[in-house]
Design a protein around this motif. Sequence first.
Motif, PDB file in Angstrom:
ATOM      1  N   ILE A   1       2.457  28.460  20.176  1.00 50.17           N
ATOM      2  CA  ILE A   1       1.068  28.132  19.820  1.00 50.17           C
ATOM      3  C   ILE A   1       1.065  27.143  18.656  1.00 50.17           C
ATOM      4  CG2 ILE A   1      -1.052  29.102  18.826  1.00 50.17           C
ATOM      5  CD1 ILE A   1      -0.392  31.686  20.443  1.00 50.17           C
ATOM      6  N   GLU A   2       1.937  27.397  17.692  1.00 51.71           N
ATOM      7  CA  GLU A   2       2.013  26.525  16.517  1.00 51.71           C
ATOM      8  C   GLU A   2       2.593  25.160  16.903  1.00 51.71           C
ATOM      9  OE1 GLU A   2       4.240  28.268  13.324  1.00 51.71           O
ATOM     10  OE2 GLU A   2       4.111  26.405  12.175  1.00 51.71           O
ATOM     11  N   LEU A   3       3.673  25.194  17.676  1.00 52.18           N
ATOM     12  CA  LEU A   3       4.347  23.943  18.064  1.00 52.18           C
ATOM     13  C   LEU A   3       3.418  23.029  18.861  1.00 52.18           C
ATOM     14  CD1 LEU A   3       7.165  22.467  18.204  1.00 52.18           C
ATOM     15  CD2 LEU A   3       7.507  23.613  20.387  1.00 52.18           C
ATOM     16  N   CYS A   4       2.681  23.605  19.797  1.00 50.15           N
ATOM     17  CA  CYS A   4       1.826  22.794  20.667  1.00 50.15           C
ATOM     18  C   CYS A   4       0.375  22.743  20.179  1.00 50.15           C
ATOM     19  CB  CYS A   4       1.885  23.318  22.096  1.00 50.15           C
ATOM     20  SG  CYS A   4       3.534  23.213  22.795  1.00 50.15           S
TER      21      CYS A   4
ATOM     22  N   TYR B   1      -5.556   8.200  21.683  1.00 49.13           N
ATOM     23  CA  TYR B   1      -5.297   9.125  20.578  1.00 49.13           C
ATOM     24  C   TYR B   1      -4.524  10.355  21.078  1.00 49.13           C
ATOM     25  CZ  TYR B   1      -6.215  12.571  16.927  1.00 49.13           C
ATOM     26  OH  TYR B   1      -6.073  13.529  15.973  1.00 49.13           O
ATOM     27  N   ALA B   2      -4.970  10.892  22.221  1.00 50.32           N
ATOM     28  CA  ALA B   2      -4.300  12.071  22.786  1.00 50.32           C
ATOM     29  C   ALA B   2      -2.866  11.728  23.185  1.00 50.32           C
ATOM     30  CB  ALA B   2      -5.079  12.590  23.989  1.00 50.32           C
ATOM     31  N   ARG B   3      -2.668  10.503  23.689  1.00 48.77           N
ATOM     32  CA  ARG B   3      -1.311  10.087  24.074  1.00 48.77           C
ATOM     33  C   ARG B   3      -0.392  10.053  22.866  1.00 48.77           C
ATOM     34  NH1 ARG B   3      -1.260   4.577  26.626  1.00 48.77           N
ATOM     35  NH2 ARG B   3       0.955   4.950  26.866  1.00 48.77           N
ATOM     36  N   ILE B   4      -0.889   9.490  21.761  1.00 47.73           N
ATOM     37  CA  ILE B   4      -0.054   9.388  20.566  1.00 47.73           C
ATOM     38  C   ILE B   4       0.278  10.785  20.024  1.00 47.73           C
ATOM     39  CG2 ILE B   4      -0.080   8.621  18.136  1.00 47.73           C
ATOM     40  CD1 ILE B   4      -1.589   6.086  19.280  1.00 47.73           C
ATOM     41  N   ARG B   5      -0.699  11.674  20.080  1.00 55.29           N
ATOM     42  CA  ARG B   5      -0.436  13.048  19.620  1.00 55.29           C
ATOM     43  C   ARG B   5       0.597  13.725  20.514  1.00 55.29           C
ATOM     44  NH1 ARG B   5      -5.085  16.797  17.693  1.00 55.29           N
ATOM     45  NH2 ARG B   5      -3.199  17.954  17.224  1.00 55.29           N
ATOM     46  N   TYR B   6       0.509  13.420  21.811  1.00 58.06           N
ATOM     47  CA  TYR B   6       1.480  14.002  22.754  1.00 58.06           C
ATOM     48  C   TYR B   6       2.885  13.470  22.467  1.00 58.06           C
ATOM     49  CZ  TYR B   6       3.173  15.947  27.154  1.00 58.06           C
ATOM     50  OH  TYR B   6       3.859  16.677  28.105  1.00 58.06           O
ATOM     51  N   TRP B   7       2.963  12.169  22.170  1.00 59.27           N
ATOM     52  CA  TRP B   7       4.273  11.582  21.842  1.00 59.27           C
ATOM     53  C   TRP B   7       4.874  12.257  20.605  1.00 59.27           C
ATOM     54  CZ3 TRP B   7       3.195   5.558  22.156  1.00 59.27           C
ATOM     55  CH2 TRP B   7       2.854   5.233  23.479  1.00 59.27           C
ATOM     56  N   GLU B   8       4.005  12.517  19.617  1.00 62.49           N
ATOM     57  CA  GLU B   8       4.500  13.190  18.397  1.00 62.49           C
ATOM     58  C   GLU B   8       5.095  14.549  18.751  1.00 62.49           C
ATOM     59  OE1 GLU B   8       1.075  11.252  15.460  1.00 62.49           O
ATOM     60  OE2 GLU B   8       1.010  13.387  15.960  1.00 62.49           O
ATOM     61  N   LEU B   9       4.411  15.203  19.684  1.00 65.15           N
ATOM     62  CA  LEU B   9       4.869  16.517  20.129  1.00 65.15           C
ATOM     63  C   LEU B   9       6.233  16.414  20.820  1.00 65.15           C
ATOM     64  CD1 LEU B   9       3.907  19.402  20.249  1.00 65.15           C
ATOM     65  CD2 LEU B   9       2.540  18.840  22.250  1.00 65.15           C
TER      66      LEU B   9
ATOM     67  N   ILE C   1       9.850  18.098  19.888  1.00 64.06           N
ATOM     68  CA  ILE C   1      10.683  18.877  20.829  1.00 64.06           C
ATOM     69  C   ILE C   1      12.097  18.293  20.894  1.00 64.06           C
ATOM     70  CG2 ILE C   1      10.936  19.492  23.267  1.00 64.06           C
ATOM     71  CD1 ILE C   1       7.795  19.542  23.266  1.00 64.06           C
ATOM     72  N   LYS C   2      12.169  16.967  20.817  1.00 66.57           N
ATOM     73  CA  LYS C   2      13.495  16.330  20.797  1.00 66.57           C
ATOM     74  C   LYS C   2      14.302  16.813  19.594  1.00 66.57           C
ATOM     75  CE  LYS C   2      14.057  11.829  21.581  1.00 66.57           C
ATOM     76  NZ  LYS C   2      13.678  10.386  21.585  1.00 66.57           N
ATOM     77  N   LYS C   3      13.594  16.992  18.474  1.00 66.45           N
ATOM     78  CA  LYS C   3      14.282  17.447  17.254  1.00 66.45           C
ATOM     79  C   LYS C   3      14.865  18.856  17.419  1.00 66.45           C
ATOM     80  CE  LYS C   3      11.437  14.648  14.236  1.00 66.45           C
ATOM     81  NZ  LYS C   3      10.152  14.690  13.527  1.00 66.45           N
ATOM     82  N   LEU C   4      14.312  19.622  18.382  1.00 66.78           N
ATOM     83  CA  LEU C   4      14.848  20.970  18.636  1.00 66.78           C
ATOM     84  C   LEU C   4      16.135  20.910  19.467  1.00 66.78           C
ATOM     85  CD1 LEU C   4      11.522  22.824  19.625  1.00 66.78           C
ATOM     86  CD2 LEU C   4      12.708  22.931  17.428  1.00 66.78           C
ATOM     87  N   GLY C   5      16.535  19.687  19.834  1.00 66.40           N
ATOM     88  CA  GLY C   5      17.787  19.516  20.576  1.00 66.40           C
ATOM     89  C   GLY C   5      17.621  19.634  22.077  1.00 66.40           C
ATOM     90  N   LYS C   6      16.377  19.632  22.553  1.00 67.60           N
ATOM     91  CA  LYS C   6      16.136  19.752  23.993  1.00 67.60           C
ATOM     92  C   LYS C   6      16.389  18.403  24.683  1.00 67.60           C
ATOM     93  CE  LYS C   6      14.165  23.817  23.327  1.00 67.60           C
ATOM     94  NZ  LYS C   6      15.016  24.992  23.552  1.00 67.60           N
ATOM     95  N   THR C   7      16.829  18.497  25.928  1.00 69.05           N
ATOM     96  CA  THR C   7      16.958  17.284  26.743  1.00 69.05           C
ATOM     97  C   THR C   7      15.641  17.119  27.506  1.00 69.05           C
ATOM     98  OG1 THR C   7      19.278  17.808  27.039  1.00 69.05           O
ATOM     99  CG2 THR C   7      18.346  16.159  28.529  1.00 69.05           C
ATOM    100  N   ILE C   8      15.111  15.900  27.473  1.00 67.97           N
ATOM    101  CA  ILE C   8      13.836  15.662  28.155  1.00 67.97           C
ATOM    102  C   ILE C   8      14.045  14.613  29.244  1.00 67.97           C
ATOM    103  CG2 ILE C   8      11.462  14.817  27.869  1.00 67.97           C
ATOM    104  CD1 ILE C   8      11.671  15.839  24.938  1.00 67.97           C
ATOM    105  N   ILE C   9      13.576  14.909  30.421  1.00 69.50           N
ATOM    106  CA  ILE C   9      13.615  13.914  31.504  1.00 69.50           C
ATOM    107  C   ILE C   9      12.163  13.615  31.874  1.00 69.50           C
ATOM    108  CG2 ILE C   9      14.390  13.393  33.845  1.00 69.50           C
ATOM    109  CD1 ILE C   9      16.795  15.117  33.346  1.00 69.50           C
ATOM    110  N   LEU C  10      11.827  12.338  31.797  1.00 66.00           N
ATOM    111  CA  LEU C  10      10.423  11.941  31.813  1.00 66.00           C
ATOM    112  C   LEU C  10      10.185  10.838  32.840  1.00 66.00           C
ATOM    113  CD1 LEU C  10       7.787  11.740  29.660  1.00 66.00           C
ATOM    114  CD2 LEU C  10       9.018   9.721  28.955  1.00 66.00           C
ATOM    115  N   THR C  11       9.121  10.966  33.614  1.00 67.36           N
ATOM    116  CA  THR C  11       8.695   9.799  34.391  1.00 67.36           C
ATOM    117  C   THR C  11       7.402   9.311  33.754  1.00 67.36           C
ATOM    118  OG1 THR C  11       7.214  10.902  35.941  1.00 67.36           O
ATOM    119  CG2 THR C  11       9.535  10.854  36.523  1.00 67.36           C
TER     120      THR C  11
END
Lengths: 333, 289
Positions: free
Chosen positions: B110-113, B159-167, B171-181
């Motif tokens: 809840i806090e993270l997102c 604005y929502a896109r930029i906030r999503y990118w920050e998110l 998540i990347k900082k948590l060491g997760k691998t992200i695969i994105l289209t």
Amino acid sequence: MKAIYYILVARLKEFYRDRASLMWNFAFPIFILAGFYFVFTGDPEPVYKVGVVKDSFQQEFKQLKNIKFIDYDSQAVAVEKLRRHKIDLVLFEDQQKVTYWVNTQAPKTYFVELLLKSHVKKPVVKAEVAGKEISYIQWVFPGIIGMNLMFSCLWGVGYVIVKYRQDGYLKRLNATPLSSLQFLTGQLLARIVISIGVSAILFLGGLYVLGIPMQGSYFNLMLVFLSGVASLVAVGLIVATRTTSKEFADGILNVVSWPMMFFSEVWFSLEDASQWVQNIASFIPLTHLIKGSRSIITEGKGLADVLPHIIYMLGFTVVFVLISAFLFKWSED
Amino acid sequence: MILSINNLKKYYGDLKAVDGVSFHVEEGICFGLLGPNGAGKSTTLEILEGVKEETSGEILFQGLVRDKSYKQRIGIQFQSTALQDHMTIEEALYTFQSFYEKTMSIDRLIELCNLQEILHKEHRRVSGGQRQRLLLALSLINDPEIIFLDEPTTGLDPYARIRYWELINDIKKLGKTIILTTHYMDEAHSLCDELIIMDRGKIIAQGSPAELLEIHFKERTLILPESEKTALEKSDISFNEVKGKLHILSTDVKAHLRQLMEVDISLDDIEVRSQNLEDLFIQLTGSTF
């Protein structure tokens, strides 16, 4: 188990919050019951009905007002009508005496008998039969509950799963470790809880508001309802296994439900129907649900009497759920 | 390597949706799949997610063929996801949490997102950006090693896109691998450490955004308004029309500017910029998506 619990709770909450559907589930059968109640209890009727075997009765008696005399060719038919409270007394006169039959469980019979004795000059011979009255509202009541369960199970499971698939919710669930068996079990249990809850309210309403008597065991009735709901959910699942369009599912469910309703003695008895009609009826789980519950509610039949119905419905459920699980697809692809 | 894909194919009859694709994804990076509509990127992603079956090819997760535990270890956000009607944000989180053995704490999610304010709202009654944050939270609920995001910011306001990118960066900082289209080249540029560009089921370019631009572009782009088209046609300067603008690729900007002045083209509205992923995408696929 935790996953099943959450699926169950989520479905119950969705059902409760969908006010239109909730209202429909309760309002529809109540409207029908209310309609029948007024239709079948509103007609002005003569005070007493007397069945006459052959046209040979006392003129004095016939002249009495507010008594309807109905001719019967057969004594057996007339007595059976008396047993079912369709008439209040049966009369047969020969050269020497008048024979009459009374139903010891019919309050009106007592007064007609007094009238008869005071107007008939010949010696009388009295015979007794016994049988509780089953009004149409009593007879149709289990049928309406059964019909409501059928619509509730077919649309509440069949249509809802197709909607989930079309919306993409099933695709999302498929991306999680949730198995199809867990998902379907959650849906099945949720529908059983909803159906039993709604039926219990309708049933108690029928008992206490409409005064419909309950002759049999509540436990046996619950067994019939549970196995009946499971078998009707299984029909819903079959429709939902691969269908991807809500409109198509709606059409299929209509095609399935309307013949089921007419062949399952919801509104009228098929006792006098031809054999092929009865054969079709015996295949339909709703027939067994209605016959089983009707015999418990109106005739007080025991578990041994309704067990064949329960076994058939459970067997039907197993076969159809297995076929559904085999055919089930999560997504539209 | 967290994922290795070798000669992956997905055929629908004669249609080759994915046609012999091979690539490797390192752990902890954001890996982008780009391509015009119908390029096969979403199909590739869905095969990697395990929701579609490949026709042939090999997919290795941490060097091994995927097994039943794979679904417990990945997180997915589809392009469009429906949830049960009337479900609140909080109920959705707890329902999805019940499907997994290992889970992230709901409070942390809840806090993270940033879902605090909408927790008790029905999911249908929240904004597009809030909804995407919920879907991202659902994809993170099992604390996955890989997260698959299929065009997650499509339809969001800037604005929502930029906030999503920050998110995503959090998540990347948590060491997760992200695969994105994604369809957005600025998004790919901003988020992806590595990417592939697909077209007609095949990979047509692969590398980091900087590498790809280095390999494919030595030029800068001079951009002129469409009103200068007639004047430009009279000159021998070659140009392309892109989204209502005139693009001139130049390795010698000074010389080109001189040429433009000679044919009396106004430089008042000229724009000079380096090539970006969008230019590369257009050059490679011929599509302006």
